[in-house]
Design an enzyme around this catalytic site. Structure first.
Site, mmCIF file in Angstrom:
data_model
loop_
_atom_site.group_PDB
_atom_site.id
_atom_site.type_symbol
_atom_site.label_atom_id
_atom_site.label_comp_id
_atom_site.label_asym_id
_atom_site.label_seq_id
_atom_site.Cartn_x
_atom_site.Cartn_y
_atom_site.Cartn_z
ATOM 1 N N GLN A 1 67.179 -18.938 -88.541
ATOM 2 C CA GLN A 1 67.405 -18.733 -87.112
ATOM 3 C C GLN A 1 67.565 -20.058 -86.379
ATOM 4 O O GLN A 1 68.449 -20.214 -85.534
ATOM 5 C CB GLN A 1 66.236 -17.958 -86.497
ATOM 6 N N LYS B 1 61.612 -19.030 -94.417
ATOM 7 C CA LYS B 1 63.031 -19.099 -94.776
ATOM 8 C C LYS B 1 63.921 -18.502 -93.684
ATOM 9 O O LYS B 1 64.868 -19.145 -93.209
ATOM 10 C CB LYS B 1 63.275 -18.367 -96.095
ATOM 11 N N THR B 2 63.631 -17.270 -93.275
ATOM 12 C CA THR B 2 64.474 -16.635 -92.255
ATOM 13 C C THR B 2 64.266 -17.281 -90.889
ATOM 14 O O THR B 2 65.194 -17.333 -90.080
ATOM 15 C CB THR B 2 64.204 -15.120 -92.180
ATOM 16 N N GLY C 1 58.113 -15.964 -80.892
ATOM 17 C CA GLY C 1 59.547 -15.769 -80.798
ATOM 18 C C GLY C 1 60.342 -17.039 -81.028
ATOM 19 O O GLY C 1 59.958 -18.124 -80.572
ATOM 20 N N GLY D 1 70.583 -9.708 -87.493
ATOM 21 C CA GLY D 1 70.804 -10.846 -88.368
ATOM 22 C C GLY D 1 69.617 -11.732 -88.656
ATOM 23 O O GLY D 1 69.617 -12.463 -89.656
ATOM 24 N N GLU E 1 65.802 -17.538 -79.135
ATOM 25 C CA GLU E 1 66.445 -18.226 -78.010
ATOM 26 C C GLU E 1 66.216 -19.741 -78.037
ATOM 27 O O GLU E 1 67.133 -20.530 -77.790
ATOM 28 C CB GLU E 1 65.944 -17.653 -76.678
#
Length: 745
Positions: A645, A640-641, A709, A476, A712
Site C-alpha cells: 500500500q 507485506k501488504t 489506517g 486491492g 491515504e
C-alpha cells in the site's frame, strides 16, 4: 500442542493471489448470465444546452439491437425526483445526475442514449448511428474564469461548525503584518482515476421487484441502498455483488449514471445487461480529483517559530451536484501556530461531478502546506526537518485534545537516516552527479484514524474451517488477507483454516472501503466475531467438559479437530460433538466504537516521505532516484501488504508531482487527454525502489487491534516531498503541478 506462530504482523501472501494471477477471479464484467445483452452509452458532444432532436431510427434498425433508450422513451425511475441529502453520496444540491430524465446537457460526454444489443460489437456499432442535434448554450469549463464565482459550500452555509466552514484561531490573516513571511499560490490540475479495471456493471432484474447487480463498487451496502432508493424497492430486494474489484482510488464510492443506465436497460429489454465504460469514458463519467487553486500565507519568528498561517482554497464541482473535500484539514492541526485562518470555496463548472481520489483533499492541501513549509524554512535559512521539529504539536491545536498516539518524530528520524538527509545542502544546486543535479525534499501527511460499525458472522464447519462473512469489499489492499490473519491469530488456527468471504450485500453489513477505515472497522469486527465464536464453543463444550465452564475465552483454542484449553491441552472436545445442533457454532456480531475515546482524543495516522531526485541540468528531466516512506499507522497487520500500500501510494504521488494532468479544451468543454497516450501515469521506469518503514506501535484508543489506517497517508505528502527536492536540486520553485521539464529549463 504445538504453538502457532503469531499471525498479526507476518508478511503473509495474499489469500486471493492465486485466483487473480490465474484468471480465476471473476470481475463485474465477467459474469455470464442466460440471455445476456450488452449496453453501450452514447455521449453528448456539447458541454451545455438541450437536446433539440435525437435520431435513433438507424440504430433501432441495426442488426441485433434490442432497444435504444433516451429521455424520450426511458421508463420513469421512481427515485428521480427531488430528494434530501443521501448519506452515501457527497453533499448534494440537486443530487446525482438523473440519466435519461430530461433533455438537458450538463457536461460534455454526458450519456444521452443507451443502445442494448445481443452482442457487444452490435451494440457498439449501433451506438455510432445515434445522431443528436442540440440547442447549445454558453458553457464554462475554465477554472480560472469560474473561480470568480466561487462560493461557500451549502453545508457550511447551513452549519457554521461544518468542516467546510471558515475557520479561525487567533487573529485572522495575521501573517500579513509580519516581517518574515511568505505568500504563494499553488495549483493542482484535474487528475483522473484510472485503475486497471474500468467501471463496469451487469444488471439483472430477476423479477419485476428483485434486482441483482454485479458491480464495480467500493461499498456493496451503499450501492444497494442507492439503487433500492432509486427504484423504490426494499433493500432486501436488491443484491450487489463485488467479489473482486480491480483497483479503485475513490471512483467507486459514488453511484454513477452508467449504473443507472444498465439497470434501466435491463428493465426495458427484460434481459440482463452488461455495460463497461471505455477508457475515454473513464475521463468523463466517474469523477476525478478536482482542479484546485490554493494560497498559503505564513509568517515566523527569526528562530523558526510559526506565528501565523492562512490557507485558502477553491476547488471545482459540477453545476448539478456540490462536491467538497477536506483540503484544509491538515493545515488546521499539523503545526503549532497561534494564529490560523482557513477559507474553502467551490466553483461550479459545466463538467461532471468530481469524487474523492486517494488521499483526497488532504493530499491536495498537503501539496500547498508542505511546499510552503519548505519555502518558509528556506527563507529562515533552516533545515526543513528542523523547522518542522520546532513547530511540532504535542496535542491537536484545532480541537485542543491530546493525540491518541503520535509517533511522527520516530518517522522523521527513521526517514532522514534512510534517505541520507545529512547529505542535503541548504543552498539549492550544491550537489551534482555529472550532468545531474541532486536534491532532497520531504513532505508530511496525516489522515483521520476512522472507525465505523461493521457486522461479521463466523461459523465453524465440521472440517475445522472457520468461515467469516462480511459485505465489505477489497479494492486491492489485501483486505481478505488481513482479515484472515486477524481471525487466525484470534482463534489460534492456521490461516489455511480460515475462509473470509466478502463483496456481497447479502452478507452482514459494513461500510464502504474508503477513508483508510476498513481494517480499523471490519478488522475489529472480525476479532470480536472470533472471540464470540470461541465463547459460544466454550459454552457448548462446558456441558461435556466442565473445565470449559470456568475457562477464559482467551485460553480456548481450536486445533486438529478439537476445542482445547491452552492451559491444559488434554482437556478437549471434538468439533463433531459441538456441531450436532444446526447452526450451533454460528455467531453474528456487530462491532462498533464504544466509549468516548473519539471525544477525548484526536485520532490520526501520520506519515513522512523523503525524496531524492536527480534533475538533468540541460533537459530538465526529473528522476526520482530514491523514496523513503515512513508511517505511524498503529499496529501493522501484514507487513507485506501494508508495504504494498505504501509503495502504491508513493507511485501515485510521483504521478501527481511529475506527470498527471487532464487538459480540457475550453472551447468545447471536452478533455484533450482522453487515453494513456496523452494522459501520463507512472510506469516502472518512473518508480524507484520505495523503502518503507512502519513505527508499528498500537493505538488502542482506535480499536483493540491498535490499527490506524494506511491507504491515504501513503499518498499524502509525496508530491510536495518531490517538489521540494526539485527545488533543492535546481533552485526553481514550481508551484503548479505537474512539474514537467519545460518548467525547469
Amino acid at each position: 500442542m504445538k504453538t502457532l506462530d503469531k499471525q498479526i504482523g507476518a508478511p503473509m501472501n495474499r489469500v486471493d493471489g492465486h485466483q487473480k494471477v490465474t484468471g480465476a477471479a471473476k470481475y463485474s464484467a465477467e459474469y455470464e448470465l442466460p440471455g445476456m445483452s450488452y449496453g453501450v452509452l452514447v455521449g453528448s458532444t456539447i458541454a451545455k444546452g438541450r437536446i433539440a432532436h435525437i435520431d435513433t431510427k438507424a440504430a433501432v434498425g441495426a442488426p441485433g439491437v434490442l432497444a435504444v433508450i433516451t429521455h424520450l422513451n426511458s421508463p420513469q425511475v421512481p427515485g428521480f425526483k427531488p430528494t434530501g441529502k443521501d448519506p452515501s453520496q457527497p453533499q448534494t444540491v440537486g443530487g446525482p445526475l438523473k440519466i435519461f430524465h430530461d433533455d438537458k446537457v450538463r457536461f460534455n460526454d454526458q450519456p444521452i442514449a443507451l443502445v442494448v444489443a445481443d452482442t457487444f460489437e452490435r451494440a457498439r456499432y449501433a451506438a455510432r448511428l445515434v445522431m443528436a442535434h442540440y440547442t447549445q448554450e454558453t458553457h464554462q469549463t475554465n477554472m480560472a474564469a469560474g473561480a470568480k464565482d466561487a462560493f461557500l459550500p451549502t453545508s457550511a452555509q447551513k452549519n457554521p461548525k461544518s468542516p467546510m466552514a471558515d475557520y479561525q484561531r487567533g487573529q485572522a490573516d495575521a501573517y500579513k503584518t509580519a516581517a518574515l513571511k511568505i505568500e504563494q499560490e499553488y495549483v493542482i490540475p484535474t487528475e483522473m482515476h484510472h485503475p486497471m479495471e474500468m467501471q463496469a456493471i451487469t444488471a439483472h432484474w430477476e423479477a419485476p421487484d428483485r434486482l441483482t447487480i454485479y458491480d464495480k463498487t467500493q461499498g456493496t451496502i451503499g450501492t444497494r441502498r442507492d439503487f433500492a432508493k432509486e427504484w423504490n424497492l426494499p433493500e432486501a430486494n436488491v443484491q450487489v455483488i463485488a467479489t473482486f474489484v480491480g483497483g479503485a482510488f475513490g471512483n467507486a464510492l459514488h453511484s454513477w449514471p452508467h449504473e443507472s443506465a444498465a439497470i434501466i436497460g435491463a428493465k426495458v429489454v427484460g434481459r440482463p445487461v452488461k455495460l463497461m465504460l471505455t477508457r475515454e469514458q473513464m475521463f468523463t463519467q466517474v469523477g476525478y480529483r478536482p482542479y484546485t487553486w490554493q494560497k498559503v500565507g505564513m509568517s515566523a519568528t527569526a528562530d523558526g517559530k510559526i506565528t501565523a498561517i492562512t490557507h485558502e482554497s477553491i476547488g471545482q464541482t459540477s453545476t448539478y451536484e456540490e462536491f467538497t473535500e477536506s483540503t484544509l484539514a491538515q493545515t488546521r492541526m499539523m503545526y503549532q501556530s497561534p494564529n490560523l485562518t482557513t477559507r474553502y470555496r467551490i466553483a461550479a463548472l459545466d463538467v461532471g461531478t468530481p469524487i474523492w481520489m486517494r488521499g483526497p483533499g488532504e493530499a491536495t492541501g498537503a501539496f500547498a502546506l508542505e511546499s510552503a513549509m519548505d519555502e518558509m524554512a528556506y527563507l529562515l535559512k533552516l533545515d526543513p526537518l528542523e523547522f518542522r521539529l520546532r513547530n511540532y504539536t504535542d496535542q491537536d491545536p484545532e480541537k485542543n485534545r491530546p493525540w491518541s498516539t503520535k509517533f511522527l518524530k520516530e518517522c522523521y528520524r527513521a526517514g532522514a537516516e534512510r534517505i541520507g538527509w545529512t547529505k542535503r545542502k541548504l543552498e539549492p544546486g550544491a550537489l551534482r552527479d555529472g550532468d545531474w543535479l541532486v536534491g532532497y525534499g520531504m513532505g508530511v501527511g496525516t489522515f483521520g484514524a476512522h472507525r465505523g460499525a461493521a457486522h461479521v458472522s463466523a461459523q465453524l464447519l465440521p472440517n475445522g474451517t472457520v468461515v467469516l462473512q462480511c459485505a465489505t469489499t477489497d479494492i486491492g489492499p489485501g483486505t481478505g488477507t488481513a482479515m484472515t490473519q486477524i481471525a487466525a491469530d484470534t482463534l489460534g488456527l492456521p490461516p489455511e483454516k480460515i475462509r473470509f468471504e466478502l463483496g456481497n450485500s447479502g452478507f452482514p453489513q459494513s461500510g464502504s472501503q474508503g477513508g483508510s477505515s476498513t481494517v480499523n472497522t471490519v478488522g475489529q469486527a472480525v476479532q470480536d466475531a472470533c472471540m464470540a465464536l470461541k465463547d459460544k464453543l466454550r459454552e457448548l463444550a462446558a456441558a461435556g467438559a466442565p473445565a470449559f465452564a470456568s475457562a477464559k475465552k482467551e485460553d480456548v483454542a481450536l486445533a486438529n479437530g478439537y476445542l482445547t484449553l491452552g492451559s491444559n491441552a488434554a482437556t478437549r472436545v471434538p468439533y463433531a460433538d459441538l456441531l450436532k445442533q444446526p447452526g450451533a457454532a454460528l455467531v453474528n456480531v456487530e462491532s462498533k466504537p464504544t466509549g468516548n475515546d473519539g471525544q477525548l482524543y484526536s485520532m490520526y495516522s501520520f506519515s513522512v516521505h523523503f525524496a531524492e531526485v536527480r534533475v538533468h541540468a540541460l533537459t530538465g528531466e526529473v528522476r526520482v532516484s530514491k523514496l523513503v516512506s515512513c508511517a505511524d499507522a498503529g499496529t501493522i497487520i501484514n507487513q507485506k501488504t501494508a508495504a504494498n500500500q505504501m509503495k502504491g501510494g508513493a507511485v501515485g504521488g510521483i504521478g501527481m508531482a511529475l506527470m498527471e494532468h487532464a487538459i480540457i479544451d475550453d472551447r468545447y468543454g471536452r478533455y484533450v487527454t482522453k487515453d494513456f497516450a496523452d494522459y501520463h501515469v507512472p510506469v516502472h521506469a518512473d518508480a524507484p525502489a520505495v523503502e518503507v518503514y512502519f513505527v508499528n506501535q498500537p493505538d488502542l484508543h482506535v480499536n483493540a487491534l491498535g490499527t490506524k489506517g494506511i491507504g491515504e497517508i501513503a499518498t499524502i505528502g509525496v508530491a510536495p516531498a518531490i517538489a521540494n527536492a526539485i527545488f533543492n536540486a535546481t533552485g526553481k520553485r514550481v508551484r503548479e503541478l505537474p512539474i514537467t521539464p519545460d518548467k525547469l529549463v
